[in-house]
Enzyme design. Structure first.
Site, PDB file in Angstrom:
ATOM      1  N   GLY A 158       0.727  -1.684  -0.229  1.00 38.47           N
ATOM      2  CA  GLY A 158      -0.177  -0.199  -0.285  1.00 38.47           C
ATOM      3  C   GLY A 158       0.819   1.190  -0.024  1.00 38.47           C
ATOM      4  O   GLY A 158       1.606   0.960   0.048  1.00 38.47           O
ATOM      5  N   PHE A 159      -0.413   2.356   0.026  1.00 33.60           N
ATOM      6  CA  PHE A 159       0.621   3.775  -0.077  1.00 33.60           C
ATOM      7  C   PHE A 159       1.728   4.092   1.137  1.00 33.60           C
ATOM      8  O   PHE A 159       3.179   4.088   1.149  1.00 33.60           O
ATOM      9  CB  PHE A 159       0.012   4.494   0.037  1.00 33.60           C
ATOM     10  CG  PHE A 159       0.960   6.146   0.652  1.00 33.60           C
ATOM     11  CD1 PHE A 159       1.324   6.725  -0.599  1.00 33.60           C
ATOM     12  CD2 PHE A 159      -0.337   7.528   1.294  1.00 33.60           C
ATOM     13  CE1 PHE A 159       1.688   8.475  -0.184  1.00 33.60           C
ATOM     14  CE2 PHE A 159       0.510   8.334   1.504  1.00 33.60           C
ATOM     15  CZ  PHE A 159       1.287   8.601   1.021  1.00 33.60           C
ATOM     16  N   ILE A 160       1.241   4.139   2.034  1.00 31.69           N
ATOM     17  CA  ILE A 160       2.697   4.075   3.713  1.00 31.69           C
ATOM     18  C   ILE A 160       3.756   2.482   3.527  1.00 31.69           C
ATOM     19  O   ILE A 160       3.890   3.037   4.229  1.00 31.69           O
ATOM     20  CB  ILE A 160       1.622   3.830   4.988  1.00 31.69           C
ATOM     21  CG1 ILE A 160       0.448   5.516   5.103  1.00 31.69           C
ATOM     22  CG2 ILE A 160       2.433   4.311   6.257  1.00 31.69           C
ATOM     23  CD1 ILE A 160      -0.146   5.709   5.832  1.00 31.69           C
ATOM     24  N   GLY A 188      -3.366  -1.842  -2.472  1.00 32.54           N
ATOM     25  CA  GLY A 188      -1.825  -1.945  -2.434  1.00 32.54           C
ATOM     26  C   GLY A 188      -1.516  -2.371  -3.969  1.00 32.54           C
ATOM     27  O   GLY A 188      -2.851  -3.388  -4.767  1.00 32.54           O
ATOM     28  N   LEU A 243      -0.161  -2.818   8.766  1.00 35.46           N
ATOM     29  CA  LEU A 243      -0.878  -1.787   8.362  1.00 35.46           C
ATOM     30  C   LEU A 243      -2.101  -2.451   7.457  1.00 35.46           C
ATOM     31  O   LEU A 243      -2.648  -1.189   7.318  1.00 35.46           O
ATOM     32  CB  LEU A 243      -0.178  -1.120   7.207  1.00 35.46           C
ATOM     33  CG  LEU A 243       1.285   0.088   8.293  1.00 35.46           C
ATOM     34  CD1 LEU A 243       2.182  -0.748   9.161  1.00 35.46           C
ATOM     35  CD2 LEU A 243       1.999   0.657   7.618  1.00 35.46           C
ATOM     36  N   ALA A 300      -1.031   0.382  13.480  1.00 38.52           N
ATOM     37  CA  ALA A 300      -1.222   1.205  12.323  1.00 38.52           C
ATOM     38  C   ALA A 300      -2.624   1.300  13.256  1.00 38.52           C
ATOM     39  O   ALA A 300      -3.501   0.871  12.363  1.00 38.52           O
ATOM     40  CB  ALA A 300      -1.102   1.565  11.184  1.00 38.52           C
ATOM     41  N   TYR A 345     -15.544   3.413  10.949  1.00 38.23           N
ATOM     42  CA  TYR A 345     -14.320   3.126  10.410  1.00 38.23           C
ATOM     43  C   TYR A 345     -13.569   3.243  12.265  1.00 38.23           C
ATOM     44  O   TYR A 345     -12.486   2.717  11.938  1.00 38.23           O
ATOM     45  CB  TYR A 345     -13.824   4.123   9.510  1.00 38.23           C
ATOM     46  CG  TYR A 345     -12.063   4.299   9.791  1.00 38.23           C
ATOM     47  CD1 TYR A 345     -11.600   3.313   8.779  1.00 38.23           C
ATOM     48  CD2 TYR A 345     -11.481   4.843   9.417  1.00 38.23           C
ATOM     49  CE1 TYR A 345     -10.042   3.275   8.219  1.00 38.23           C
ATOM     50  CE2 TYR A 345     -10.052   4.828   9.905  1.00 38.23           C
ATOM     51  CZ  TYR A 345      -9.707   3.616   8.941  1.00 38.23           C
ATOM     52  OH  TYR A 345      -8.031   3.710   8.804  1.00 38.23           O
ATOM     53  N   LYS A 403     -11.269   0.422  13.973  1.00 40.05           N
ATOM     54  CA  LYS A 403     -10.098   1.019  14.493  1.00 40.05           C
ATOM     55  C   LYS A 403      -9.067   1.520  16.194  1.00 40.05           C
ATOM     56  O   LYS A 403      -8.187   0.785  16.513  1.00 40.05           O
ATOM     57  CB  LYS A 403      -8.788   3.023  13.885  1.00 40.05           C
ATOM     58  CG  LYS A 403      -8.899   2.609  12.266  1.00 40.05           C
ATOM     59  CD  LYS A 403      -8.724   1.379  12.245  1.00 40.05           C
ATOM     60  CE  LYS A 403      -6.890   1.643  11.514  1.00 40.05           C
ATOM     61  NZ  LYS A 403      -6.057   0.424  10.544  1.00 40.05           N
TER      62      LYS A 403
END
Ligand code: UDP
Length: 342
Positions: free
Chosen positions: A10-12, A36, A74, A115, A147, A151
Site C-alpha cells: 500500500g501507500f504507507i 495496494g 498496516l 497502525a 471506521y 481502529k
C-alpha cells in the site's frame, strides 16, 4: 531482523518496506492488492518476499508471523471512497484482520506495531489531540463512525494482548499522510486536488473549505515509526503526523498556484459526494509532545515541497486516469533529512 509488513504494497506500507530494505532487513509483505499495488514494491529484491493473501486468512497469517522477529500491521481498508463503497468489508478487514494478526503475534510473542488512525479521536472540536484524550464517538449508522470504532477496537485489542500475555505492542495513530504514491481514487484530498489541477478541472472543496488538517510526508511518518521501534517504545500509543495546520481551502489554492493551473475552486456538500459517510472533524491537529519526547524529532517537511512532489508524480497526471491504471513509476528517494530534531 526479519519483519512482516501487512499491507506492505500500500501507500504507507510500501514506503516502510523501502526503508526497511534500505537498512538491510529481510522483509515479508502480506497484501491482497485490494488497494495496494505490486508496482509500489521493487520488482525483484533478494531480501523481499511478497505473499499475495489476506490478513483474514488465519493459516497464512500464522505461518508468516511464525517466520519473523517483528510485525508491522498496516493492512486496512482506508479512504472515504473505498470504505464508503464497501462499509461491511471495511469493518471486517479492520477488526478481524487485526484480530488475526495480534492473535498470531501473541501466540509467538512477536513484537507488533499496529497502525491506527487519528479517526479514533472522532468528532472532537478541541485541538490538538492528545493520546490520552477520550474518544468522541460518532453516530453509529455513519460509515466514518464504524471506521473509527474499528481502529479504536484494534488499539484496545493490542493492549488487551499486552496485558494478558505481555505481547510488546506499539500503536501509532497516523494523521493525514500524503506523498507521491497515494492514489486519488480512494478519495484522499491531496492526490485529488493535484490531479484536478493538472487536468485543468475544478477543484472540489467540500463544505466551506475552512475545515483544517495537517499533512505529513509519508517518508517522515515512516521514519518516525521506525525511530519508535528502534528506541523500543513498545507498550504505548503515539500520534504520528505533522502539526502544521492548513485549511482545505488554502490547500486547494496552494495546489492551483504551485501547479500554475487555470482551475477554479468549486464548493460542494461532502454529503452529496459521500452520502451516509459522515463528515469529518472541523479541525484535526495532533499533539506531538509524546513523539518528540520519545524520538527527539517530528515530521516536518513543508507542505509546499510535498505538493510539488505530488504534482510531479506520474500518479497525478491526467493520463493516469481512470483509476490510476498508469503512472506506476516508483518515485526517487528523497535526498533531504526527513525529520526535524528538537
Ligand atoms: N476534501 C475535499 N475535497 C476532496 C476530498 C476531500 O474538500 O476532493 C476534504 C474533506 O472533506 C476533508 C479533507 O479534505 O475535510 C481531508 O479529506 P481526506 O479524505 O483526505 O481525509 P480525512 O477526511 O480523513 O481527514
Amino acid at each position: 531482523m526479519r519483519v512482516l509488513v501487512t499491507g506492505g504494497a500500500g501507500f504507507i506500507g510500501s514506503s516502510l518496506v523501502e526503508s526497511l530494505l534500505a537498512d538491510g532487513e529481510d522483509v515479508v509483505v502480506l497484501d491482497d492488492f485490494s488497494s495496494g499495488r505490486r508496482a509500489n514494491l521493487p520488482a525483484t529484491h533478494g531480501r523481499l518476499r511478497v505473499v499475495v493473501g489476506s490478513v483474514l486468512d488465519d493459516a497464512t497469517v500464522e505461518r508468516l508471523v511464525g517466520e519473523v522477529d517483528h510485525v508491522y500491521h498496516l493492512a486496512a481498508a482506508v479512504g472515504v471512497s473505498l470504505v464508503g463503497r464497501a462499509p461491511r468489508h471495511g469493518l471486517e478487514a479492520n477488526t478481524l484482520g487485526t484480530l488475526r494478526v495480534l492473535a498470531a503475534a501473541a501466540a509467538r510473542g512477536v513484537p507488533t506495531v499496529v497502525a491506527s488512525s487519528s479517526e479514533v479521536y472522532g468528532a472532537r472540536d478541541a485541538v490538538p489531540y492528545r493520546e490520552a484524550d477520550a474518544m468522541c464517538l460518532g453516530v453509529p449508522s455513519e460509515v466514518r463512525s464504524g471506521y473509527s470504532c474499528a481502529k479504536a477496537w484494534g488499539e484496545c485489542l493490542a493492549f488487551a494482548h499486552a496485558a494478558e500475555s505481555g505481547l510488546p505492542v506499539l500503536v501509532v495513530r497516523l494523521f493525514n499522510t500524503v506523498g507521491p504514491r497515494q492514489r486519488a481514487r480512494y478519495g484522499m484530498v491531496l492526490p485529488r486536488f493535484a490531479r484536478q489541477a493538472l487536468a485543468g478541472e475544478p477543484l472540489t472543496v467540500y463544505s466551506d473549505g475552512r475545515q483544517t488538517r495537517c499533512f505529513a510526508h509519508v517518508e517522515d511518518v515512516v521514519s518516525a515509526i521506525r525511530a519508535l521501534v528502534a528506541r523500543d517504545r513498545f507498550g504505548a500509543v503515539f500520534n504520528v503526523g505533522s502539526e502544521a495546520e492548513v485549511t482545505i481551502g488554502e490547500l486547494a489554492n496552494c495546489v492551483v498556484r504551485r501547479a500554475g493551473s487555470p482551475s477554479r475552486i468549486e464548493h460542494a456538500a461532502f454529503e452529496s459526494h459521500h452520502p451516509g459517510f459522515g463528515g469529518g472533524p472541523r479541525r484535526r491537529v495532533p499533539d506531538l509532545s509524546a513523539l518528540r519526547q520519545a524520538i527527539g524529532a517530528v515530521p516536518q517537511r513543508s507542505l509546499d515541497s510535498i505538493i510539488d512532489e505530488v504534482l510531479r508524480s506520474p500518479r497525478s497526471s491526467p493520463l493516469a486516469q481512470p483509476g490510476d491504471s498508469r503512472g506506476t513509476t516508483r518515485p526517487r528517494a528523497p535526498s533531504r533529512p526527513l525529520l526535524r530534531t528538537r
